[in-house]
Scaffold this active site. Sequence first.
Site, PDB file in Angstrom:
ATOM      1  N   TYR A   1       9.478  -3.412   3.107  1.00  0.00           N
ATOM      2  CA  TYR A   1       8.788  -3.374   1.792  1.00  0.00           C
ATOM      3  C   TYR A   1      10.035  -3.326   0.662  1.00  0.00           C
ATOM      4  O   TYR A   1      10.105  -4.019  -0.122  1.00  0.00           O
ATOM      5  CB  TYR A   1       7.707  -2.318   1.391  1.00  0.00           C
ATOM      6  CG  TYR A   1       7.273  -2.139   0.207  1.00  0.00           C
ATOM      7  CD1 TYR A   1       6.480  -3.034  -0.446  1.00  0.00           C
ATOM      8  CD2 TYR A   1       7.671  -1.173  -0.666  1.00  0.00           C
ATOM      9  CE1 TYR A   1       5.914  -3.020  -1.672  1.00  0.00           C
ATOM     10  CE2 TYR A   1       7.178  -1.143  -2.016  1.00  0.00           C
ATOM     11  CZ  TYR A   1       6.232  -2.116  -2.481  1.00  0.00           C
ATOM     12  OH  TYR A   1       5.893  -1.636  -3.861  1.00  0.00           O
TER      13      TYR A   1
ATOM     14  N   LYS B   1      11.641  -6.137  -2.074  1.00  0.00           N
ATOM     15  CA  LYS B   1      11.601  -5.891  -3.420  1.00  0.00           C
ATOM     16  C   LYS B   1      13.193  -6.045  -4.059  1.00  0.00           C
ATOM     17  O   LYS B   1      13.332  -6.518  -5.053  1.00  0.00           O
ATOM     18  CB  LYS B   1      11.090  -4.536  -3.881  1.00  0.00           C
ATOM     19  CG  LYS B   1       9.797  -4.428  -3.509  1.00  0.00           C
ATOM     20  CD  LYS B   1       8.824  -4.981  -4.580  1.00  0.00           C
ATOM     21  CE  LYS B   1       7.344  -4.711  -4.544  1.00  0.00           C
ATOM     22  NZ  LYS B   1       6.584  -5.592  -5.199  1.00  0.00           N
TER      23      LYS B   1
ATOM     24  N   SER C   1      10.095  -1.777  -7.148  1.00  0.00           N
ATOM     25  CA  SER C   1       9.717  -0.369  -6.750  1.00  0.00           C
ATOM     26  C   SER C   1      10.792   0.565  -6.436  1.00  0.00           C
ATOM     27  O   SER C   1      11.913   0.144  -6.265  1.00  0.00           O
ATOM     28  CB  SER C   1       8.950  -0.645  -5.381  1.00  0.00           C
ATOM     29  OG  SER C   1       8.933   0.506  -4.687  1.00  0.00           O
ATOM     30  N   ALA C   2      10.347   1.873  -6.772  1.00  0.00           N
ATOM     31  CA  ALA C   2      11.521   2.778  -6.251  1.00  0.00           C
ATOM     32  C   ALA C   2      11.891   2.784  -4.936  1.00  0.00           C
ATOM     33  O   ALA C   2      12.891   3.445  -4.404  1.00  0.00           O
ATOM     34  CB  ALA C   2      10.889   4.436  -6.693  1.00  0.00           C
TER      35      ALA C   2
ATOM     36  N   GLU D   1      -4.182   3.339   0.360  1.00  0.00           N
ATOM     37  CA  GLU D   1      -4.041   4.033  -0.861  1.00  0.00           C
ATOM     38  C   GLU D   1      -2.646   5.178  -0.747  1.00  0.00           C
ATOM     39  O   GLU D   1      -2.083   5.499   0.282  1.00  0.00           O
ATOM     40  CB  GLU D   1      -5.218   5.199  -0.670  1.00  0.00           C
ATOM     41  CG  GLU D   1      -5.552   6.061   0.401  1.00  0.00           C
ATOM     42  CD  GLU D   1      -6.033   5.392   1.630  1.00  0.00           C
ATOM     43  OE1 GLU D   1      -6.046   4.171   1.633  1.00  0.00           O
ATOM     44  OE2 GLU D   1      -6.541   6.167   2.691  1.00  0.00           O
ATOM     45  N   LYS D   2      -2.402   5.686  -1.998  1.00  0.00           N
ATOM     46  CA  LYS D   2      -1.153   6.521  -2.064  1.00  0.00           C
ATOM     47  C   LYS D   2      -1.598   8.093  -2.133  1.00  0.00           C
ATOM     48  O   LYS D   2      -2.892   8.154  -2.280  1.00  0.00           O
ATOM     49  CB  LYS D   2      -0.396   6.001  -3.295  1.00  0.00           C
ATOM     50  CG  LYS D   2      -0.019   4.606  -2.968  1.00  0.00           C
ATOM     51  CD  LYS D   2       1.076   4.190  -4.089  1.00  0.00           C
ATOM     52  CE  LYS D   2       1.744   2.931  -3.722  1.00  0.00           C
ATOM     53  NZ  LYS D   2       3.040   2.839  -4.163  1.00  0.00           N
TER      54      LYS D   2
ATOM     55  N   GLY E   1       0.779  -1.229   0.036  1.00  0.00           N
ATOM     56  CA  GLY E   1       0.017  -0.069  -0.114  1.00  0.00           C
ATOM     57  C   GLY E   1       0.911   1.309   0.063  1.00  0.00           C
ATOM     58  O   GLY E   1       2.179   1.258  -0.130  1.00  0.00           O
TER      59      GLY E   1
HETATM   60  P1  NAD Z   1      -2.470  -3.685  -5.460  1.00  0.00           P
HETATM   61  O1  NAD Z   1      -2.660  -3.920  -4.033  1.00  0.00           O
HETATM   62  O2  NAD Z   1      -3.643  -2.826  -6.025  1.00  0.00           O
HETATM   63  O3  NAD Z   1      -2.428  -4.974  -6.129  1.00  0.00           O
HETATM   64  C1  NAD Z   1      -1.495  -6.141  -5.827  1.00  0.00           C
HETATM   65  C2  NAD Z   1      -2.602  -7.219  -5.674  1.00  0.00           C
HETATM   66  O4  NAD Z   1      -1.733  -8.501  -5.278  1.00  0.00           O
HETATM   67  C3  NAD Z   1      -3.662  -7.184  -4.636  1.00  0.00           C
HETATM   68  O5  NAD Z   1      -4.747  -7.139  -5.299  1.00  0.00           O
HETATM   69  C4  NAD Z   1      -3.546  -8.172  -3.814  1.00  0.00           C
HETATM   70  O6  NAD Z   1      -4.798  -8.935  -3.247  1.00  0.00           O
HETATM   71  C5  NAD Z   1      -2.815  -9.257  -4.424  1.00  0.00           C
HETATM   72  N1  NAD Z   1      -2.008 -10.231  -3.703  1.00  0.00           N
HETATM   73  C6  NAD Z   1      -1.373 -10.003  -2.390  1.00  0.00           C
HETATM   74  N2  NAD Z   1      -1.020 -11.127  -1.808  1.00  0.00           N
HETATM   75  C7  NAD Z   1      -1.521 -12.117  -2.632  1.00  0.00           C
HETATM   76  C8  NAD Z   1      -1.032 -13.460  -2.429  1.00  0.00           C
HETATM   77  N3  NAD Z   1      -0.525 -14.012  -1.296  1.00  0.00           N
HETATM   78  N4  NAD Z   1      -1.653 -13.947  -3.615  1.00  0.00           N
HETATM   79  C9  NAD Z   1      -2.217 -13.748  -4.730  1.00  0.00           C
HETATM   80  N5  NAD Z   1      -2.358 -12.354  -4.722  1.00  0.00           N
HETATM   81  C10 NAD Z   1      -1.793 -11.696  -3.649  1.00  0.00           C
HETATM   82  O7  NAD Z   1      -1.027  -2.857  -6.045  1.00  0.00           O
HETATM   83  P2  NAD Z   1      -0.606  -2.428  -7.305  1.00  0.00           P
HETATM   84  O8  NAD Z   1      -0.581  -0.666  -6.852  1.00  0.00           O
HETATM   85  O9  NAD Z   1      -1.376  -2.818  -8.338  1.00  0.00           O
HETATM   86  O10 NAD Z   1       0.938  -2.921  -7.200  1.00  0.00           O
HETATM   87  C11 NAD Z   1       0.952  -4.045  -8.096  1.00  0.00           C
HETATM   88  C12 NAD Z   1       2.671  -4.158  -8.125  1.00  0.00           C
HETATM   89  O11 NAD Z   1       3.288  -3.218  -8.285  1.00  0.00           O
HETATM   90  C13 NAD Z   1       3.283  -4.702  -6.614  1.00  0.00           C
HETATM   91  O12 NAD Z   1       4.019  -5.592  -6.780  1.00  0.00           O
HETATM   92  C14 NAD Z   1       3.642  -3.375  -5.845  1.00  0.00           C
HETATM   93  O13 NAD Z   1       4.610  -3.696  -5.023  1.00  0.00           O
HETATM   94  C15 NAD Z   1       4.312  -2.947  -7.308  1.00  0.00           C
HETATM   95  N6  NAD Z   1       4.396  -1.324  -7.010  1.00  0.00           N
HETATM   96  C16 NAD Z   1       3.415  -0.424  -6.968  1.00  0.00           C
HETATM   97  C17 NAD Z   1       3.465   0.858  -7.188  1.00  0.00           C
HETATM   98  C18 NAD Z   1       2.324   1.789  -7.172  1.00  0.00           C
HETATM   99  O14 NAD Z   1       2.592   3.050  -7.097  1.00  0.00           O
HETATM  100  N7  NAD Z   1       1.239   1.337  -7.247  1.00  0.00           N
HETATM  101  C19 NAD Z   1       4.844   1.444  -6.938  1.00  0.00           C
HETATM  102  C20 NAD Z   1       5.887   0.548  -6.988  1.00  0.00           C
HETATM  103  C21 NAD Z   1       5.900  -0.905  -7.040  1.00  0.00           C
END
Ligand code: NAD
Length: 333
Positions: free
Chosen positions: A147, A151, A116-117, A189-190, A77
């Site tokens: 976190y 990563k 991630s950053a 949320e971000k 998150g």
């Molecule tokens: P999100 O939380 O909306 O999606 C992640 C999904 O993974 C969720 O729906 C969650 O239920 C699912 N999940 C968690 N544990 C699980 C498990 N054990 N088995 C199956 N599914 C599982 O997040 P997002 O923003 O869509 O991020 C997607 C990826 O991008 C993540 O790896 C996140 O770390 C990375 N990321 C996102 C951002 C950003 O700004 N959103 C930034 C850097 C990295």
Amino acid sequence: MKKIVVAGAGGFIAGHLVKELIKKGHSVRAVDIKPLNEWYQVSNEADNLVLDLRLRENCYNAVNGYNEIFNLAADMGGMGFIENNKAACMISVLINTHLLLAARDCGIDRFFYASSACVYNGEKQTDTNSPGLKEADAYPALAEDGYGWEKLFSERMCRHFREDFGITTRVARFHNVYGPHGTFDGGREKAPAAICRKIIDASITGEKDIIIWGDGHQTRSFMYIDDCIKGIQDIMYSDILEPLNLGSSEMVSINQLVDIVEDIAGFKLKRKYDLDAPKGVRGRNSENTLIKQYLKWEPSIPLKDGMKKTYDWIKEEILDDSKSKKQISKYNK
Ligand code: NAD
């Protein structure tokens, strides 16, 4: 047409990715731990599975018979979540580990990992005038506790599975992704979605103040979801071996982000700064020399355009009868 598994498909970014891959004619299996009615987007054309991918057996069942994996599943998150749930964030290491083992043993051709950053060394992010983090700035390692370390470790594992087992792994380091069909309440949320929600709530309740985490001078860059989805696919199908930044280089302070949302909303609120709230690093931007060199492209959708689409979507969600009662009472703070 390829057979592709998307992990974390009930989430924000992977939900958009599934839609795009289906549009391109691929056969997609979408997997998430959440019950289907909690997925942000459900594509009926996909084979949708509810599985806990921390478990090895579930990973093997999910990927057997498929050609490629996009791993975007993680327990994560915004800062409010990752600063207070470090162990939970680190347990996501099981997802990537077991998916990589399944990829090796089930003959997967290509594997994408969403990093991630937050892997970057904190000492290089102490100034609001951040010139941008180059890929090399992840080392010497001093990642975001919990976190970010997960990563960094998982990135490294992708590299060694490529070197030792010959799996084509690709890694992108996302910098703050935002857009419709993502989290905007509940604690995960971000900043972009949280600020939209607070301002929309104020427009409904008549609240005059907005609470901002930190002093508002901390800087970040934000990438609109459409740029992210293009970048994920371009990196997946490239020859780039090392983790690559995938982020916008349009850096703003949190105060400037609030200005943008207030302009969209057409009114201003009195800002109150919560200096004890989780704030993350002081300044962060994406340095895009390498992505421009490799892909002849970088994320470029202007923040104010992306925020307008995001604001409109969140507003529609909040105004939806059944949702509005719940959200305004719970999160108008
Ligand atoms: P999100 O939380 O909306 O999606 C992640 C999904 O993974 C969720 O729906 C969650 O239920 C699912 N999940 C968690 N544990 C699980 C498990 N054990 N088995 C199956 N599914 C599982 O997040 P997002 O923003 O869509 O991020 C997607 C990826 O991008 C993540 O790896 C996140 O770390 C990375 N990321 C996102 C951002 C950003 O700004 N959103 C930034 C850097 C990295």
